[in-house]
Design a protein around this motif. Structure first.
Motif, mmCIF file in Angstrom:
data_model
loop_
_atom_site.group_PDB
_atom_site.id
_atom_site.type_symbol
_atom_site.label_atom_id
_atom_site.label_comp_id
_atom_site.label_asym_id
_atom_site.label_seq_id
_atom_site.Cartn_x
_atom_site.Cartn_y
_atom_site.Cartn_z
ATOM 1 N N GLY A 46 39.904 -2.432 69.767
ATOM 2 C CA GLY A 46 40.676 -3.767 69.836
ATOM 3 C C GLY A 46 41.909 -3.601 68.989
ATOM 4 N N ASP A 47 42.774 -4.679 69.058
ATOM 5 C CA ASP A 47 43.889 -4.727 68.178
ATOM 6 C C ASP A 47 43.762 -4.295 66.828
ATOM 7 N N ASP A 106 50.599 -6.752 65.399
ATOM 8 C CA ASP A 106 49.171 -6.198 66.288
ATOM 9 C C ASP A 106 49.545 -4.825 66.813
ATOM 10 N N ALA A 107 48.764 -3.890 66.476
ATOM 11 C CA ALA A 107 48.758 -2.510 66.987
ATOM 12 C C ALA A 107 47.851 -2.301 68.170
ATOM 13 N N VAL A 108 48.271 -2.064 69.236
ATOM 14 C CA VAL A 108 47.338 -1.711 70.406
ATOM 15 C C VAL A 108 47.238 -0.043 70.583
ATOM 16 N N GLU A 110 45.418 -4.971 62.935
ATOM 17 C CA GLU A 110 46.864 -5.550 62.263
ATOM 18 C C GLU A 110 47.421 -4.578 61.262
ATOM 19 N N ARG A 111 48.799 -4.355 61.434
ATOM 20 C CA ARG A 111 49.507 -3.311 60.439
ATOM 21 C C ARG A 111 50.444 -4.169 59.573
#
Length: 170
Positions: A47-48, A39-41, A50-51
């Motif tokens: 919102g988060d 998860d990248a914030v 996904e990487r």
């Protein structure tokens, strides 16, 4: 364009150590292929996200065999089980045309369980394989190729990890 019938697995056969398991290997749950993400914030984003990390989650297959074959039981917990290729061939009916599907897997045969016993029921064993090599092809065309130990992950011929291997001088 009209509706099409869904594809149906008409029949399958499994091979292990060049021996056919026709009639005894009646179910196989192929591994779920999941790309590992984090998860990248990020500031200014709603919102988060996904990487993709260029890696895969664990792959696990389940094989159920009717009977108690010594050759297969011997693999459970054996480090040499990684060297054995388990091959499944299937005949898939796609709109009336039969397509050949071939799956090859290798990995660590990590567990077995004895399924429920009951009179007049098949005597079966279920095996779990921690899959390290997975090759899935349809009519001679590679769809998915995973070789974890060599960092290879291809989908429809596209090498997802080529740049990572180059960066690591692999």
């Amino acid at each position: 364009m009209g509706a099409k019938l869904p594809s149906v697995l008409v029949d399958m056969i499994a091979f292990f150590q060049d021996e056919s398991f026709a009639g005894t290997c009646n179910t196989v749950a192929l591994p779920k292929v999941v790309v590992k993400t984090m998860d990248a914030v990020m500031a200014g984003v709603a919102g988060d996200i996904e990487r993709d990390l260029g890696r895969l989650e664990k792959l696990e297959a389940e094989v159920t065999i009717s009977d108690y074959p010594e050759k297969v039981t011997d693999l459970v917990g054996s480090r040499e089980s990684r060297d054995e290729v388990f091959t499944i061939r299937g005949a898939v009916d796609r709109d009336g045309a039969i397509k050949t599907v071939i799956v090859r897997m290798q990995g660590f045969w990590k567990s077995t369980e004895f399924n429920e016993w009951a009179p007049e029921k098949e005597a079966t064993m279920k095996f779990a394989i921690a899959v390290e090599f997975f090759h899935f092809e349809v009519d001679g065309k590679e769809r998915i190729y995973i070789d974890k130990m060599n960092n290879i992950f291809r989908v429809n011929g596209k090498d997802r990890n080529k740049e990572i291997r180059q960066a690591l001088a692999q």
